[in-house]
Design an enzyme around this catalytic site. Structure first.
Site, PDB file in Angstrom:
ATOM      1  N   SER A  44      -7.576   5.556  -1.047  1.00 59.25           N
ATOM      2  CA  SER A  44      -8.845   5.613  -1.783  1.00 59.25           C
ATOM      3  C   SER A  44     -10.038   5.474  -0.849  1.00 59.25           C
ATOM      4  O   SER A  44     -11.160   5.841  -1.207  1.00 59.25           O
ATOM      5  CB  SER A  44      -8.893   4.507  -2.839  1.00 59.25           C
ATOM      6  OG  SER A  44      -8.569   3.242  -2.270  1.00 59.25           O
ATOM      7  N   ASP A  82      -0.940   2.688   2.396  1.00 61.03           N
ATOM      8  CA  ASP A  82      -0.651   3.943   1.722  1.00 61.03           C
ATOM      9  C   ASP A  82      -0.190   4.993   2.720  1.00 61.03           C
ATOM     10  O   ASP A  82      -0.823   5.179   3.777  1.00 61.03           O
ATOM     11  CB  ASP A  82      -1.914   4.478   1.032  1.00 61.03           C
ATOM     12  CG  ASP A  82      -1.941   4.194  -0.452  1.00 61.03           C
ATOM     13  OD1 ASP A  82      -0.888   3.871  -1.025  1.00 61.03           O
ATOM     14  OD2 ASP A  82      -3.032   4.308  -1.047  1.00 61.03           O
ATOM     15  N   LYS A 111       3.474   2.390   1.066  1.00 58.85           N
ATOM     16  CA  LYS A 111       3.494   2.808  -0.339  1.00 58.85           C
ATOM     17  C   LYS A 111       3.581   4.318  -0.427  1.00 58.85           C
ATOM     18  O   LYS A 111       2.892   5.036   0.304  1.00 58.85           O
ATOM     19  CB  LYS A 111       2.248   2.317  -1.091  1.00 58.85           C
ATOM     20  CG  LYS A 111       2.252   2.728  -2.578  1.00 58.85           C
ATOM     21  CD  LYS A 111       1.198   1.978  -3.373  1.00 58.85           C
ATOM     22  CE  LYS A 111      -0.190   2.509  -3.155  1.00 58.85           C
ATOM     23  NZ  LYS A 111      -0.374   3.899  -3.654  1.00 58.85           N
ATOM     24  N   GLU A 180      -0.041   3.254 -12.423  1.00 65.30           N
ATOM     25  CA  GLU A 180      -1.474   3.560 -12.580  1.00 65.30           C
ATOM     26  C   GLU A 180      -1.717   4.481 -13.775  1.00 65.30           C
ATOM     27  O   GLU A 180      -0.959   5.418 -14.028  1.00 65.30           O
ATOM     28  CB  GLU A 180      -2.006   4.234 -11.309  1.00 65.30           C
ATOM     29  CG  GLU A 180      -3.475   4.607 -11.396  1.00 65.30           C
ATOM     30  CD  GLU A 180      -4.074   5.086 -10.082  1.00 65.30           C
ATOM     31  OE1 GLU A 180      -5.281   5.391 -10.065  1.00 65.30           O
ATOM     32  OE2 GLU A 180      -3.343   5.155  -9.085  1.00 65.30           O
TER      33      GLU A 180
END
Length: 262
Positions: A44, A82, A111, A180
């Protein structure tokens, strides 16, 4: 706060909810480490820091750079990195890039986005000594393929598919799952279907913990605020006012005064 281990994280299943927040640099990682159980170096950052419309152009080099900064700022906090888009397209690619994360940073885990279709990758990585966090439901890296960010679990077919995803990821060796953008009642069912912790983001309160993007949670990111984000401060306004006050005092020559000179 004592640094968590994979074992102590898994003991939080159906117990004290886990607190996860994103971090991208040493400064904020240090501030967050007093309260967060886990810091996620999320891709992100490509949006909030890089100004891009999605996460897809984040690179391994960027993720490693930011992970190193976070590790330096919060050495006593469990850190997950990530794996960016395109870094785990097959077992060989996933292993090569995961090795980079472990060799070049002090991250505790990685992840990967995707459900049952990514289970073989997770199994390959866990068999090679990597701690893997799964990610199911709304997948930011699939935003273009799906034509936008779409809430999941709207019908029974989707609910059963999410449960199957979570169980496949657990069986492959993941120690924790992020879920999510999923209807709250379905996310609860997913969490109840597995024995590893499930961390929600936009997935209600019936899971084993929560994660938010820090720039959303602190009200720093103005272009868009997701429905599931609670802003715990109006960070953007506070920063703008502080900078405006500084600019005004500089222009008036009231800063620096006698208190701030040698």
């Amino acid at each position: 706060m004592k640094k968590l281990t994979i074992g102590s994280i898994q003991k939080r299943k159906d117990a004290l909810p886990l607190v996860m927040i994103t971090a991208y640099d040493a400064l904020f990682a240090r501030l967050f480490s007093e309260s967060a159980d886990i810091l996620l170096v999320g891709d992100s950052l490509n949006m909030s820091f890089g100004g891009n419309n999605d996460t897809l152009s984040a690179t391994m080099d960027q993720m490693i750079y930011h992970t190193n900064a976070v590790c330096k700022g919060a050495p006593e906090t469990f850190i997950i990195t990530d794996m960016p888009f395109g870094s785990y397209t097959d077992e060989a690619t996933a292993l090569t890039n995961a090795i980079r994360v472990y060799r070049e940073t002090s991250a505790d885990a990685i992840k990967i986005e995707g459900g049952a279709e990514k289970a073989h990758l997770i199994k390959h990585l866990t068999l090679n000594g990597f701690a893997v966090c799964g990610h199911i439901g709304l997948l930011p890296q699939a935003v273009r393929a799906e034509g936008g960010y779409k809430v999941k679990g709207k019908n029974e077919h989707e609910a059963l598919s999410l449960i199957a995803d979570a169980q496949a990821i657990q069986q492959a060796g993941a120690f924790i799952i992020v879920i999510e953008g999923v209807k709250a009642d379905v996310a609860t069912r997913v969490a109840q279907s597995v024995s590893i912790p499930v961390i929600g983001i936009g997935a209600g309160n019936g899971v084993d913990g929560q994660v938010l993007v820090f720039s959303d949670m602190l009200g720093l990111y103005e272009p868009f605020v997701p429905k599931f984000v609670k802003q715990y401060m109006d960070g953007a306004s506070a920063v703008k006012k502080s900078v405006s006050d500084y600019a005004s005092e500089v222009q008036k020559r009231s800063f620096p005064d006698e208190n701030y000179v040698y």
